[in-house]
Scaffold this motif. Structure first.
Motif, PDB file in Angstrom:
ATOM      1  N   THR A   1      43.666  12.404  -6.370  1.00  0.00           N
ATOM      2  CA  THR A   1      43.895  12.412  -7.817  1.00  0.00           C
ATOM      3  C   THR A   1      44.280  11.035  -8.349  1.00  0.00           C
ATOM      4  O   THR A   1      43.857  10.659  -9.434  1.00  0.00           O
ATOM      5  N   ARG A   2      45.076  10.296  -7.595  1.00  0.00           N
ATOM      6  CA  ARG A   2      45.485   8.964  -8.058  1.00  0.00           C
ATOM      7  C   ARG A   2      44.417   7.904  -7.807  1.00  0.00           C
ATOM      8  O   ARG A   2      44.282   6.973  -8.590  1.00  0.00           O
ATOM      9  N   ARG A   3      43.768   7.984  -6.658  1.00  0.00           N
ATOM     10  CA  ARG A   3      42.748   7.001  -6.261  1.00  0.00           C
ATOM     11  C   ARG A   3      43.261   5.566  -6.343  1.00  0.00           C
ATOM     12  O   ARG A   3      42.556   4.648  -6.745  1.00  0.00           O
TER      13      ARG A   3
ATOM     14  N   LEU B   1      34.972   1.231   5.131  1.00  0.00           N
ATOM     15  CA  LEU B   1      35.643   2.080   4.149  1.00  0.00           C
ATOM     16  C   LEU B   1      36.093   1.256   2.937  1.00  0.00           C
ATOM     17  O   LEU B   1      35.903   1.667   1.789  1.00  0.00           O
ATOM     18  N   TYR B   2      36.678   0.090   3.176  1.00  0.00           N
ATOM     19  CA  TYR B   2      37.097  -0.772   2.070  1.00  0.00           C
ATOM     20  C   TYR B   2      35.884  -1.224   1.253  1.00  0.00           C
ATOM     21  O   TYR B   2      35.932  -1.282   0.019  1.00  0.00           O
ATOM     22  N   PHE B   3      34.802  -1.558   1.937  1.00  0.00           N
ATOM     23  CA  PHE B   3      33.569  -1.941   1.246  1.00  0.00           C
ATOM     24  C   PHE B   3      33.070  -0.796   0.375  1.00  0.00           C
ATOM     25  O   PHE B   3      32.737  -0.985  -0.795  1.00  0.00           O
ATOM     26  N   LEU B   4      33.005   0.411   0.948  1.00  0.00           N
ATOM     27  CA  LEU B   4      32.540   1.571   0.179  1.00  0.00           C
ATOM     28  C   LEU B   4      33.431   1.834  -1.022  1.00  0.00           C
ATOM     29  O   LEU B   4      32.939   2.150  -2.109  1.00  0.00           O
ATOM     30  N   ASN B   5      34.719   1.719  -0.844  1.00  0.00           N
ATOM     31  CA  ASN B   5      35.641   1.975  -1.940  1.00  0.00           C
ATOM     32  C   ASN B   5      35.383   1.028  -3.104  1.00  0.00           C
ATOM     33  O   ASN B   5      35.400   1.440  -4.261  1.00  0.00           O
ATOM     34  N   THR B   6      35.127  -0.222  -2.800  1.00  0.00           N
ATOM     35  CA  THR B   6      34.830  -1.208  -3.841  1.00  0.00           C
ATOM     36  C   THR B   6      33.482  -0.934  -4.492  1.00  0.00           C
ATOM     37  O   THR B   6      33.354  -0.922  -5.717  1.00  0.00           O
ATOM     38  N   GLU B   7      32.472  -0.697  -3.670  1.00  0.00           N
ATOM     39  CA  GLU B   7      31.118  -0.489  -4.184  1.00  0.00           C
ATOM     40  C   GLU B   7      30.981   0.795  -5.010  1.00  0.00           C
ATOM     41  O   GLU B   7      30.179   0.845  -5.938  1.00  0.00           O
ATOM     42  N   LEU B   8      31.729   1.818  -4.677  1.00  0.00           N
ATOM     43  CA  LEU B   8      31.588   3.113  -5.340  1.00  0.00           C
ATOM     44  C   LEU B   8      32.654   3.369  -6.403  1.00  0.00           C
ATOM     45  O   LEU B   8      32.729   4.464  -6.963  1.00  0.00           O
ATOM     46  N   ALA B   9      33.452   2.358  -6.723  1.00  0.00           N
ATOM     47  CA  ALA B   9      34.580   2.527  -7.639  1.00  0.00           C
ATOM     48  C   ALA B   9      34.169   3.112  -8.987  1.00  0.00           C
ATOM     49  O   ALA B   9      34.891   3.925  -9.553  1.00  0.00           O
ATOM     50  N   ASP B  10      33.038   2.734  -9.522  1.00  0.00           N
ATOM     51  CA  ASP B  10      32.623   3.182 -10.855  1.00  0.00           C
ATOM     52  C   ASP B  10      31.702   4.397 -10.831  1.00  0.00           C
ATOM     53  O   ASP B  10      31.165   4.782 -11.853  1.00  0.00           O
ATOM     54  N   THR B  11      31.549   5.025  -9.678  1.00  0.00           N
ATOM     55  CA  THR B  11      30.616   6.147  -9.572  1.00  0.00           C
ATOM     56  C   THR B  11      31.303   7.510  -9.533  1.00  0.00           C
ATOM     57  O   THR B  11      30.633   8.534  -9.585  1.00  0.00           O
ATOM     58  N   GLY B  12      32.619   7.529  -9.420  1.00  0.00           N
ATOM     59  CA  GLY B  12      33.330   8.789  -9.295  1.00  0.00           C
ATOM     60  C   GLY B  12      33.513   9.237  -7.862  1.00  0.00           C
ATOM     61  O   GLY B  12      34.192  10.212  -7.587  1.00  0.00           O
TER      62      GLY B  12
END
Length: 95
Positions: free
Chosen positions: A75-77, A18-29
């Motif tokens: 909303t905050r992310r 989950l932490y990996f995905l959050n970092t990898e997808l940060a700029d994708t919305g």
């Protein structure tokens, strides 16, 4: 004889992913996040069953509060995970 370690390694791997995905997808919305519950959900089937068992002393949370928490996270992310309800406040001596 097989050795079983329980769910700890699986939960740890899922949390790391989950932490990996959050970092990898940060700029994708896309926002991968998780709300970990340390309580039962009031008005649910398991909550009704727990109420019927006088020995059950598990804390319950309101599903409306969970919805607010999910919405705030979305909303905050600003966090990957949140524990709900949060850890108890430290106890102080009332001497």
């Amino acid at each position: 004889m097989p050795h079983f370690s329980g769910v700890g390694p699986v939960v740890s791997a899922a949390r790391n992913y989950l932490y990996f995905l959050n970092t990898e997808l940060a700029d994708t919305g896309v926002y991968p996040g998780t709300l970990a519950l340390g309580a039962g959900i009031a008005r649910s089937e398991p909550a009704r069953a727990a109420r019927a068992d006088a020995r059950a002393a598990f804390p319950m949370v309101d599903p409306d509060d969970l919805a607010e928490c999910y919405w705030d996270m979305y909303t905050r992310r600003d966090r990957v995970e949140q524990l709900y309800p949060g850890p108890p406040a430290p106890q102080t001596d009332a001497a």
